[in-house]
Design an enzyme around this catalytic site. Sequence first.
Site, PDB file in Angstrom:
ATOM      1  N   CYS A  79       4.131  -3.022  -7.405  1.00  0.00           N
ATOM      2  CA  CYS A  79       3.569  -3.710  -8.577  1.00  0.00           C
ATOM      3  C   CYS A  79       4.674  -4.472  -9.322  1.00  0.00           C
ATOM      4  CB  CYS A  79       2.825  -2.715  -9.474  1.00  0.00           C
ATOM      5  SG  CYS A  79       1.779  -3.549 -10.673  1.00  0.00           S
ATOM      6  N   HIS A 167      -0.948  -0.239  -5.869  1.00  0.00           N
ATOM      7  CA  HIS A 167      -0.301   1.063  -6.095  1.00  0.00           C
ATOM      8  C   HIS A 167      -0.614   2.026  -4.952  1.00  0.00           C
ATOM      9  CE1 HIS A 167       1.235   0.547 -10.212  1.00  0.00           C
ATOM     10  NE2 HIS A 167       0.269  -0.343 -10.307  1.00  0.00           N
ATOM     11  N   GLU A 169       0.559   4.829  -4.443  1.00  0.00           N
ATOM     12  CA  GLU A 169       0.687   6.232  -4.852  1.00  0.00           C
ATOM     13  C   GLU A 169      -0.593   6.819  -5.425  1.00  0.00           C
ATOM     14  OE1 GLU A 169       1.940   3.598  -6.249  1.00  0.00           O
ATOM     15  OE2 GLU A 169       2.131   3.730  -8.428  1.00  0.00           O
TER      16      GLU A 169
END
Length: 514
Positions: A79, A167, A169
């Site tokens: 990001c 993202h 994660e």
Amino acid sequence: MQEKIIILDFGSQTTQLIGRRLRELDTFCEIVPYNKFPKNDPAVIGVILSGSPYSVYDSEAFKIDLNEIRGKYPILGICYGAQFMSYALGGNVEPANTREYGRANLQFFEKTNPLFEGFEENSQVWMSHGDTITRIPENFRVIASTDTVKFAAYQANDEKIWGVQFHPEVFHSTQGTLLLKNFVVNICGGKQDWSAASFIDTTVAELKADLGNDRVILGLSGGVDSSVAAVLLNRAIGKNLTCIFVDHGMLRKNEFQNVMHDYECLGLNVIGVDASEKFFKDLEGVTEPEKKRKIIGRDFIEVFDAEAHKITDARWLAQGTIYPDRIESLNITGKVIKSHHNVGGLPEEMNLKLCEPLKWLFKDEVRRVGRQLGMPDHLINRHPFPGPGLAVRILGDITREKVRILQDADDIFIRGLQEYVDTDGITLYNKIWQAGAILLSTVRSVGVMGDERTYENPVALRAVTSVDAMTADWAHLPYDFMAKVSNDIINQVKGVNRVCYDISSKPPATIEWE
Ligand code: XMP
């Protein structure tokens, strides 16, 4: 040497999640503030740049000199991390027409890329950004786009630099963990060799080397973290470790005796101090929650200090501090919003050095280590319990009798949770984050028992689900379970004639009532 990935934290709320995902991949990592890259650490095998609440154009935006890491380690920007690298290396970043949050699907321009090995076409990813990359630097190429984001993933042609706008994660990026694994294994050459067993071997060896023949003091609370720290230290230095366990009189029913017994079975050298008299005396008549907490905190340090001072040759104070207690998360003003809090409080003249063997671990990893050390399940799976104990679960002033009533009600509730096996074979106790009873001793209500009118206190039950206690929801316990617990409490605990269930989430409520 334990190889590691460094995560440079640019302040995103999901930075900790990157760390968690890597640990789930049995890969050791450290999250450090964006400007604190450990330059001379030979164990580093790769670097991840996190997201950030800033735009690269904000005057306060966090920036680094990429030359510190470029060409030395493989780099993955996530990001803001991807935007910053693009911007700093000659590309262009602009505010997007609309801020983009939520699901998107990747379309690939190349069939094989080491970062995306095993990815499906249209793989779902999660976006959360206001700016967008409008041009990537020369010698970079785009790997994937989404319907609205042209440069969803890019790579430098001749360097080990990757950037992703989404993202990986977060849970909603369905192949995000695979992406992180590809980065660690395919690109950084990581061995995924972080395990509880390897952690124990390395840590015990380090503790032996650091502590030598020194004497160490550790404060035990009965909780998971301090208990695991103690067992680990015991393995390293044996009788040179002295543990102190203070009973302030407001622990759960029989907890002091039970936990002391557990510690003795584990071979720990523990001094148990019954200081309840002092605590009850100092708390007499005190009703204000913050005042209760302050008195207990102060008394605790006094009692602990007095015991610690008896061990005159002590050189170290050990603590069960874990990683989330220490991570310096940056908020958008750049201030540290959570920093390392020492619970020690020992006087400076004792000159003790601090030893924190669990300081790199997340809670679930502490539990893995505890299991590997052979500690019993009931110690490892124990719910969190507040330092001030039942004192913050009794509204109004505290007396021994009120503590006794609450201990009995709480014991029925907790044993019930431990005994009730849900349809999926897991006990209710192991399904929830934390539970306890609260004595509403400032409230009385009328009831009837047999032919007698009663005018007694209600007990509130609280059970919550959570992952980190920062937010929590009330647990949806089965009605048949609640009916039985309510009956048992009212019938067996003299002084209680009504049971309520707390259905407040956090926020806006908190887990504890005081
Ligand atoms: P709250 O009530 O703030 O609680 O939602 C969040 C978590 O912290 C625990 N807690 C404490 N733990 N000392 C502790 O060691 C304290 O003074 C304390 N107060 C709250 C609480 O039990 C929950 O797990």
